[in-house]
Design a protein around this motif. Structure first.
Motif, PDB file in Angstrom:
ATOM      1  N   GLU A  50      30.003 -19.215 -16.725  1.00  0.00           N
ATOM      2  CA  GLU A  50      30.035 -17.914 -16.065  1.00  0.00           C
ATOM      3  C   GLU A  50      28.659 -17.368 -15.697  1.00  0.00           C
ATOM      4  O   GLU A  50      28.553 -16.506 -14.839  1.00  0.00           O
ATOM      5  CB  GLU A  50      30.766 -16.880 -16.946  1.00  0.00           C
ATOM      6  N   THR A  51      27.611 -17.848 -16.316  1.00  0.00           N
ATOM      7  CA  THR A  51      26.278 -17.314 -16.053  1.00  0.00           C
ATOM      8  C   THR A  51      25.466 -18.158 -15.070  1.00  0.00           C
ATOM      9  O   THR A  51      24.363 -17.777 -14.701  1.00  0.00           O
ATOM     10  CB  THR A  51      25.487 -17.188 -17.368  1.00  0.00           C
ATOM     11  N   GLU A  52      26.024 -19.287 -14.675  1.00  0.00           N
ATOM     12  CA  GLU A  52      25.342 -20.141 -13.701  1.00  0.00           C
ATOM     13  C   GLU A  52      26.128 -20.147 -12.390  1.00  0.00           C
ATOM     14  O   GLU A  52      27.286 -19.757 -12.349  1.00  0.00           O
ATOM     15  CB  GLU A  52      25.178 -21.562 -14.253  1.00  0.00           C
ATOM     16  N   GLU A  76      15.089 -25.440 -12.034  1.00  0.00           N
ATOM     17  CA  GLU A  76      15.832 -25.194 -10.794  1.00  0.00           C
ATOM     18  C   GLU A  76      17.090 -24.357 -11.046  1.00  0.00           C
ATOM     19  O   GLU A  76      17.403 -23.449 -10.292  1.00  0.00           O
ATOM     20  CB  GLU A  76      16.198 -26.532 -10.133  1.00  0.00           C
ATOM     21  N   ARG A  77      17.799 -24.644 -12.115  1.00  0.00           N
ATOM     22  CA  ARG A  77      19.035 -23.919 -12.431  1.00  0.00           C
ATOM     23  C   ARG A  77      18.777 -22.453 -12.725  1.00  0.00           C
ATOM     24  O   ARG A  77      19.581 -21.592 -12.353  1.00  0.00           O
ATOM     25  CB  ARG A  77      19.729 -24.563 -13.629  1.00  0.00           C
ATOM     26  N   GLU A  78      17.674 -22.148 -13.401  1.00  0.00           N
ATOM     27  CA  GLU A  78      17.372 -20.759 -13.774  1.00  0.00           C
ATOM     28  C   GLU A  78      17.304 -19.836 -12.567  1.00  0.00           C
ATOM     29  O   GLU A  78      17.603 -18.652 -12.682  1.00  0.00           O
ATOM     30  CB  GLU A  78      16.048 -20.677 -14.539  1.00  0.00           C
ATOM     31  N   LYS A  79      16.946 -20.350 -11.424  1.00  0.00           N
ATOM     32  CA  LYS A  79      16.865 -19.541 -10.209  1.00  0.00           C
ATOM     33  C   LYS A  79      18.218 -18.963  -9.823  1.00  0.00           C
ATOM     34  O   LYS A  79      18.300 -17.957  -9.135  1.00  0.00           O
ATOM     35  CB  LYS A  79      16.316 -20.375  -9.045  1.00  0.00           C
ATOM     36  N   ASP A 154      18.791 -19.889 -22.605  1.00  0.00           N
ATOM     37  CA  ASP A 154      18.993 -18.496 -22.948  1.00  0.00           C
ATOM     38  C   ASP A 154      19.401 -17.789 -21.662  1.00  0.00           C
ATOM     39  O   ASP A 154      18.661 -17.799 -20.679  1.00  0.00           O
ATOM     40  CB  ASP A 154      17.694 -17.870 -23.467  1.00  0.00           C
ATOM     41  N   TYR A 155      20.581 -17.168 -21.671  1.00  0.00           N
ATOM     42  CA  TYR A 155      21.074 -16.456 -20.502  1.00  0.00           C
ATOM     43  C   TYR A 155      20.898 -14.957 -20.705  1.00  0.00           C
ATOM     44  O   TYR A 155      21.198 -14.438 -21.775  1.00  0.00           O
ATOM     45  CB  TYR A 155      22.557 -16.747 -20.278  1.00  0.00           C
TER      46      TYR A 155
END
Length: 160
Positions: A50-52, A76-79, A154-155
């Motif tokens: 849900e957070t990505e 890359e995913r953190e963006k 960490d989200y």
């Protein structure tokens, strides 16, 4: 005849409750339970879906796999992370292990120095296909959610 009608009503009620429960697992903010809002979160290999921006469907057999995958892909995913934004109040985080073949957990805590003053909740025991609930009263502030056993990034969670 009366018993058959009663049993039929019980089956209909049980099926209806099951359908509602399954529907509630499909969105992050689901319902209210005992004045607590239920937030459904799904863990797959190395991530909370849900957070990505998407489910990457990483195939993992151990936490070591996620350490490598996150090392290669996290920047890359953190963006694309979508911070979860909530109002202050009572919440039940309903966390599901969706087919990760090892035990997972859940960890919610304040960011930075706020970790010492903001509420926290955590626990383990999430085997493949299971769901556990973590109840917490959130106060305004910035939090992290993660699973150190998976391990996930960490989200961000922001409470206004």
């Amino acid at each position: 005849m009366k018993n058959k009608l009663f049993k039929g009503s019980q089956l209909f009620l049980a099926a209806s409750i099951s359908a509602i429960a399954i529907a509630n697992l499909s969105s992050p903010v689901n319902s209210q339970s005992d004045n607590a809002t239920v937030i459904a979160l799904t863990q797959t290999g190395c991530q909370f879906v849900e957070t990505e921006a998407q489910n990457y469907n990483y195939q993992t057999t151990s936490a070591a796999d996620c350490k490598k995958i996150n090392g290669d892909t996290l920047a890359e995913r953190e963006k694309e992370f979508k911070p979860l934004e909530l109002a202050a109040g009572e919440y039940v985080f309903q966390v599901t292990n969706e087919n990760v073949p090892y035990e997972l957990g859940f960890f919610l805590r304040g960011q930075g120095i706020s970790r010492a003053t903001l509420p926290t909740t955590s626990g383990g025991g999430l085997t493949a296909g299971t769901t556990k609930e973590y109840k917490v009263t959130l106060r305004p502030g910035k939090y992290w959610i993660s699973c150190p056993l998976n391990p996930t990034p960490d989200y961000p969670l922001i409470v206004n």
